[in-house]
Design a protein around this motif. Structure first.
Motif, PDB file in Angstrom:
ATOM      1  N   THR A 196     -13.587  -0.374 -54.588  1.00  0.00           N
ATOM      2  CA  THR A 196     -12.635   0.619 -54.877  1.00  0.00           C
ATOM      3  C   THR A 196     -12.084   0.483 -56.452  1.00  0.00           C
ATOM      4  O   THR A 196     -11.390   1.543 -56.921  1.00  0.00           O
ATOM      5  CB  THR A 196     -11.356   0.687 -53.845  1.00  0.00           C
ATOM      6  OG1 THR A 196     -10.727  -0.431 -54.178  1.00  0.00           O
ATOM      7  CG2 THR A 196     -11.715   1.049 -52.582  1.00  0.00           C
ATOM      8  N   GLY A 197     -12.374  -0.569 -57.110  1.00  0.00           N
ATOM      9  CA  GLY A 197     -11.826  -0.721 -58.482  1.00  0.00           C
ATOM     10  C   GLY A 197     -10.375  -1.068 -58.499  1.00  0.00           C
ATOM     11  O   GLY A 197      -9.558  -0.425 -59.316  1.00  0.00           O
ATOM     12  N   ALA A 198      -9.832  -1.588 -57.367  1.00  0.00           N
ATOM     13  CA  ALA A 198      -8.234  -1.782 -57.372  1.00  0.00           C
ATOM     14  C   ALA A 198      -8.204  -3.269 -57.963  1.00  0.00           C
ATOM     15  O   ALA A 198      -9.034  -4.015 -57.845  1.00  0.00           O
ATOM     16  CB  ALA A 198      -8.070  -2.100 -55.895  1.00  0.00           C
ATOM     17  N   ARG A 199      -7.153  -3.316 -58.645  1.00  0.00           N
ATOM     18  CA  ARG A 199      -6.774  -4.649 -59.317  1.00  0.00           C
ATOM     19  C   ARG A 199      -6.001  -5.676 -58.451  1.00  0.00           C
ATOM     20  O   ARG A 199      -6.412  -6.928 -58.592  1.00  0.00           O
ATOM     21  CB  ARG A 199      -5.888  -4.385 -60.371  1.00  0.00           C
ATOM     22  CG  ARG A 199      -5.162  -5.593 -61.107  1.00  0.00           C
ATOM     23  CD  ARG A 199      -4.413  -5.330 -62.403  1.00  0.00           C
ATOM     24  NE  ARG A 199      -4.144  -6.376 -63.390  1.00  0.00           N
ATOM     25  CZ  ARG A 199      -3.128  -6.340 -64.392  1.00  0.00           C
ATOM     26  NH1 ARG A 199      -2.876  -5.256 -64.830  1.00  0.00           N
ATOM     27  NH2 ARG A 199      -3.211  -7.452 -64.851  1.00  0.00           N
ATOM     28  N   TYR A 200      -5.657  -5.157 -57.470  1.00  0.00           N
ATOM     29  CA  TYR A 200      -4.781  -6.094 -56.448  1.00  0.00           C
ATOM     30  C   TYR A 200      -5.260  -5.585 -54.948  1.00  0.00           C
ATOM     31  O   TYR A 200      -5.257  -4.677 -54.872  1.00  0.00           O
ATOM     32  CB  TYR A 200      -3.154  -6.017 -56.485  1.00  0.00           C
ATOM     33  CG  TYR A 200      -2.747  -6.216 -57.808  1.00  0.00           C
ATOM     34  CD1 TYR A 200      -2.831  -7.674 -58.309  1.00  0.00           C
ATOM     35  CD2 TYR A 200      -2.429  -5.239 -58.754  1.00  0.00           C
ATOM     36  CE1 TYR A 200      -2.372  -7.825 -59.848  1.00  0.00           C
ATOM     37  CE2 TYR A 200      -1.742  -5.592 -59.893  1.00  0.00           C
ATOM     38  CZ  TYR A 200      -1.598  -6.928 -60.515  1.00  0.00           C
ATOM     39  OH  TYR A 200      -1.244  -6.819 -61.718  1.00  0.00           O
ATOM     40  N   ALA A 201      -5.668  -6.692 -54.214  1.00  0.00           N
ATOM     41  CA  ALA A 201      -5.798  -6.406 -52.637  1.00  0.00           C
ATOM     42  C   ALA A 201      -5.161  -7.373 -51.951  1.00  0.00           C
ATOM     43  O   ALA A 201      -5.071  -8.704 -52.334  1.00  0.00           O
ATOM     44  CB  ALA A 201      -7.183  -6.434 -52.626  1.00  0.00           C
ATOM     45  N   ASN A 250      -3.257  -5.073 -41.821  1.00  0.00           N
ATOM     46  CA  ASN A 250      -3.196  -3.917 -42.614  1.00  0.00           C
ATOM     47  C   ASN A 250      -3.973  -4.433 -44.085  1.00  0.00           C
ATOM     48  O   ASN A 250      -3.558  -5.429 -44.487  1.00  0.00           O
ATOM     49  CB  ASN A 250      -2.044  -3.179 -42.980  1.00  0.00           C
ATOM     50  CG  ASN A 250      -1.523  -2.352 -41.679  1.00  0.00           C
ATOM     51  OD1 ASN A 250      -2.248  -1.400 -41.297  1.00  0.00           O
ATOM     52  ND2 ASN A 250      -0.409  -2.704 -41.156  1.00  0.00           N
ATOM     53  N   LEU A 251      -4.802  -3.580 -44.482  1.00  0.00           N
ATOM     54  CA  LEU A 251      -5.626  -3.918 -45.883  1.00  0.00           C
ATOM     55  C   LEU A 251      -4.968  -3.190 -46.802  1.00  0.00           C
ATOM     56  O   LEU A 251      -4.525  -1.743 -46.670  1.00  0.00           O
ATOM     57  CB  LEU A 251      -7.205  -3.439 -45.694  1.00  0.00           C
ATOM     58  CG  LEU A 251      -7.718  -3.645 -47.160  1.00  0.00           C
ATOM     59  CD1 LEU A 251      -7.768  -5.116 -47.847  1.00  0.00           C
ATOM     60  CD2 LEU A 251      -9.349  -3.139 -46.831  1.00  0.00           C
ATOM     61  N   TYR A 252      -4.356  -3.680 -48.035  1.00  0.00           N
ATOM     62  CA  TYR A 252      -3.717  -2.820 -48.755  1.00  0.00           C
ATOM     63  C   TYR A 252      -4.266  -3.143 -49.995  1.00  0.00           C
ATOM     64  O   TYR A 252      -4.847  -4.100 -50.624  1.00  0.00           O
ATOM     65  CB  TYR A 252      -2.199  -3.819 -49.232  1.00  0.00           C
ATOM     66  CG  TYR A 252      -1.217  -3.774 -47.865  1.00  0.00           C
ATOM     67  CD1 TYR A 252      -0.980  -3.181 -47.089  1.00  0.00           C
ATOM     68  CD2 TYR A 252      -1.196  -5.263 -47.801  1.00  0.00           C
ATOM     69  CE1 TYR A 252      -0.199  -3.357 -45.922  1.00  0.00           C
ATOM     70  CE2 TYR A 252      -0.431  -5.444 -46.523  1.00  0.00           C
ATOM     71  CZ  TYR A 252      -0.123  -4.877 -45.534  1.00  0.00           C
ATOM     72  OH  TYR A 252       0.557  -4.959 -44.436  1.00  0.00           O
ATOM     73  N   LEU A 253      -4.490  -2.064 -51.049  1.00  0.00           N
ATOM     74  CA  LEU A 253      -5.127  -1.940 -52.205  1.00  0.00           C
ATOM     75  C   LEU A 253      -4.214  -1.262 -53.062  1.00  0.00           C
ATOM     76  O   LEU A 253      -3.637  -0.167 -52.680  1.00  0.00           O
ATOM     77  CB  LEU A 253      -6.547  -1.141 -52.260  1.00  0.00           C
ATOM     78  CG  LEU A 253      -7.608  -1.606 -51.283  1.00  0.00           C
ATOM     79  CD1 LEU A 253      -8.409  -0.871 -51.110  1.00  0.00           C
ATOM     80  CD2 LEU A 253      -8.040  -3.174 -51.823  1.00  0.00           C
ATOM     81  N   THR A 254      -3.830  -1.698 -54.452  1.00  0.00           N
ATOM     82  CA  THR A 254      -2.938  -1.342 -55.403  1.00  0.00           C
ATOM     83  C   THR A 254      -3.514  -1.073 -56.860  1.00  0.00           C
ATOM     84  O   THR A 254      -4.416  -1.965 -57.242  1.00  0.00           O
ATOM     85  CB  THR A 254      -1.518  -2.083 -55.132  1.00  0.00           C
ATOM     86  OG1 THR A 254      -1.869  -3.247 -55.689  1.00  0.00           O
ATOM     87  CG2 THR A 254      -1.044  -1.762 -53.917  1.00  0.00           C
ATOM     88  N   GLU A 255      -3.075  -0.366 -57.536  1.00  0.00           N
ATOM     89  CA  GLU A 255      -3.271  -0.547 -59.206  1.00  0.00           C
ATOM     90  C   GLU A 255      -4.769  -0.149 -59.347  1.00  0.00           C
ATOM     91  O   GLU A 255      -5.503  -1.128 -59.765  1.00  0.00           O
ATOM     92  CB  GLU A 255      -2.837  -1.678 -59.692  1.00  0.00           C
ATOM     93  CG  GLU A 255      -2.588  -1.472 -61.225  1.00  0.00           C
ATOM     94  CD  GLU A 255      -1.322  -0.489 -61.336  1.00  0.00           C
ATOM     95  OE1 GLU A 255      -1.018  -0.320 -62.583  1.00  0.00           O
ATOM     96  OE2 GLU A 255      -0.527  -0.312 -60.389  1.00  0.00           O
ATOM     97  N   LYS A 256      -5.317   0.826 -59.264  1.00  0.00           N
ATOM     98  CA  LYS A 256      -6.773   1.455 -59.365  1.00  0.00           C
ATOM     99  C   LYS A 256      -6.853   1.140 -60.624  1.00  0.00           C
ATOM    100  O   LYS A 256      -6.213   1.876 -61.716  1.00  0.00           O
ATOM    101  CB  LYS A 256      -7.046   2.773 -59.041  1.00  0.00           C
ATOM    102  CG  LYS A 256      -8.305   3.135 -59.058  1.00  0.00           C
ATOM    103  CD  LYS A 256      -8.999   4.343 -58.302  1.00  0.00           C
ATOM    104  CE  LYS A 256     -10.114   4.749 -58.506  1.00  0.00           C
ATOM    105  NZ  LYS A 256     -11.015   3.978 -57.693  1.00  0.00           N
TER     106      LYS A 256
END
Length: 558
Positions: free
Chosen positions: A52-57, A144-150
């Motif tokens: 997803t190109g997320a900086r943080y996971a 839950n899977l969290y993804l932030t800051e694309k």
């Protein structure tokens, strides 16, 4: 067409559908490798961030009670930043808590604008775009899977949500497999630990060493800081009889008092589980006060509580899971059963010794003593029928020696019929201990003889004073008499001058005795001891060779 690795960041506009499918398939293969639970979660984070190109996971694992998070695996935040933040999310409030209560996908362009968000703690890196998807294992929400800051800015796209949903399904399968594998491994470890404990307890070795094995196996299997075995103390409460810890502790011998609330629960056969021993009001006292999550399990078998097993973890560590509690309880039950079996085995061995001692005592009494009586009677008839004085004297001495031998054999019979525990602390043992101790300075071992049931008849007070009299007599023989032979006789069949039954100690030597003018305070002290009990003491010349020798006679009622 070449396929990019799922670990290469995806940036810019969405890739072609065929490329996304290939990358997703490669990502699913990558996620499915390995069976260790924590590394599986880490791979899921890495793969989701790459796709997803997320900086943080991150993945938040929901606690067993459904309230908050029991584990939080993250990617993209360095350890220095984590230490500055100071604590990990607990999932009890904010957006993470909302996802636990309502496990549905969430996609936000800016976290700060969502009313469920409660902000970030100090030193937390800035995050705006957000994508959250539940992970289900066997139909139940695992986390839950969290993804932030694309990366590249902007929100997550629809295709990001589709990819992460598919990945979450594969992640659920991978996590389920990892959990099954880990459960099988843990079950195997607990079984192996139970076998080791049973083997140690039934091997017939030292009981303390066997209990140490129980403590060490419990600490290792539970992943705790300490493993401790507690048994009921003589004065009440529970005493720590075996402890395993790293580093080693000084808990051995500590007694948890009976007024401790948990002690009563354990002795009643109840299991006690504590999330934080440092704050639980039931543990205001006790050795676990400085620890965190703690299991306290009764060692119970067939309705009988033999003791307790305690395994505390350090403060701040995760609580014990339901599975860990169940397996630890099974381990404690197995250890208790092994303890009972070991106790029964020792009872059987002790009974076999008693039976053997009884057989030997019976044979000595019924066969040997009777034959010696018959031999003594024949010697007495021979003595009376002899007309040669020298022969009569020798036969008479032989008859006397035979009587002494009969008395000694009877003493052995009495000793054999004693309980082993009683014999270890009885008067006979204490007298022999004094004789063996005196043999070192004397250079020879005094002869000894017991008459009657010494241990059964003589009370503790009289026995203590008799041993003190023996010690004084042997000391005098060493310091003053210059003796080469000492005879000690303890006779529990005498009748005192006032008609009461009593015990008499006779210590005779062939030395010169205490010289005139020598100190006699010890003898006077022995006389006072005997008089305080209603008996008496006398010391004087004996009947040794050439008229030499001295004799101490000390007697008192039972």
């Amino acid at each position: 067409m070449t396929t990019a690795s799922p670990r290469e960041p995806l940036s810019g506009p969405p890739a072609e559908p065929a490329g996304r499918v290939l990358r997703l398939l490669e990502a699913m293969r990558f996620v499915a490798t390995g069976l260790e639970p924590h590394s599986t979660l880490d791979r899921i984070c890495e793969t989701a961030a790459d796709l997803t190109g997320a900086r943080y996971a991150a993945i938040g694992v929901i606690a067993e009670d459904g309230e908050g998070l029991s584990d939080f695996v993250y990617r993209g935040v360095d350890e220095a930043t984590v230490r500055r933040i100071g604590r990990r999310p607990d999932g009890r409030k904010g957006l993470l808590g909302a996802l636990i209560r309502d496990p549905e996908p969430v996609r936000l362009a800016d976290l700060a604008t969502d009313p469920r968000s409660c902000g970030f703690p100090a030193h937390h890196p800035p995050m705006s775009s957000f994508l959250g998807v539940p992970i289900r294992v066997h139909g139940a929400v695992f986390g839950n899977l969290y993804l932030t800051e694309k990366q590249g800015g902007g929100p997550f796209h629809d295709h990001d949500l589709d990819v992460v949903r598919v990945l979450a399904v594969e992640a659920g399968i991978a996590v389920g497999n990892a959990r099954l594998y880990e459960a099988a491994r843990q079950r195997e470890r607990w079984i192996d630990g139970s076998v080791a404990v049973t083997t140690a307890l039934l091997s017939g070795g030292d009981a303390d060493d066997a209990l140490q094995v129980v403590a060490e196996q419990a600490r290792r299997l539970a992943g705790s800081a300490v493993g401790a075995v507690l048994l009921p103390a003589d004065e009440g409460g529970l005493e720590i009889v075996a402890v395993a810890s790293r580093p080693p502790s000084a808990l051995l011998g500590v007694v948890v008092p009976p007024d401790n609330r948990v002690v009563a629960e354990l002795l009643d056969g109840q299991e006690v589980f504590v999330d934080d021993a440092a704050t639980d009001p039931r543990l205001s006292t006790g050795f676990v006060r400085g620890y965190g999550p703690t299991m306290m399990l009764p060692l119970k078998s067939d309705g009988r509580v033999l003791g307790a097993l305690v395994t505390p973890r350090a403060r701040g560590e995760r609580p014990f899971t339901r599975t860990e509690r169940t397996r630890a309880a099974g381990f404690a039950a197995q250890a208790a059963l092994a303890l009972m079996m070991a106790e029964a085995q020792r009872d059987r061995e002790r009974l076999a010794v008693y039976e053997d001692r009884e057989r030997i005592a019976r044979d000595l009494h019924d066969l040997v003593v009777q034959r010696l009586f018959a031999a003594g009677a024949m010697l007495e008839r021979a003595r009376r029928g002899s007309v040669v004085p020298e022969v009569r004297e020798r036969v008479g001495r032989a008859a006397v020696e035979l009587d002494v031998t009969i008395q000694e054999i009877r003493s052995v019979v009495f000793a054999l019929r004693q309980d082993l525990g009683t014999a270890a602390s009885g008067l006979r043992t204490r007298v022999l201990r004094e004789i063996n101790t005196a043999a070192v300075p004397l250079g020879f071992r005094p002869a000894h003889r017991f008459v009657g049931e010494v241990d059964e008849l003589v009370g503790d007070l009289t026995g203590t004073n008799l041993v003190a009299a023996l010690r004084e007599a042997l000391s005098n023989a060493f310091r003053h008499a210059g003796a080469s032979r000492i005879d000690v006789v303890v006779d529990a069949t005498v009748t005192l001058p006032d008609g009461r039954p009593g015990v008499r100690l006779t210590v005779a030597d062939d030395g010169v005795g205490i010289p005139e003018g020598g100190r006699r305070s010890g003898l006077r002290n022995l006389a006072r001891r005997a008089e305080s009990l209603g008996g008496g003491s006398r010391y004087g010349p004996g009947t040794g060779p050439g008229g030499r020798g001295t004799t101490l006679v000390w007697e008192a009622p039972y």
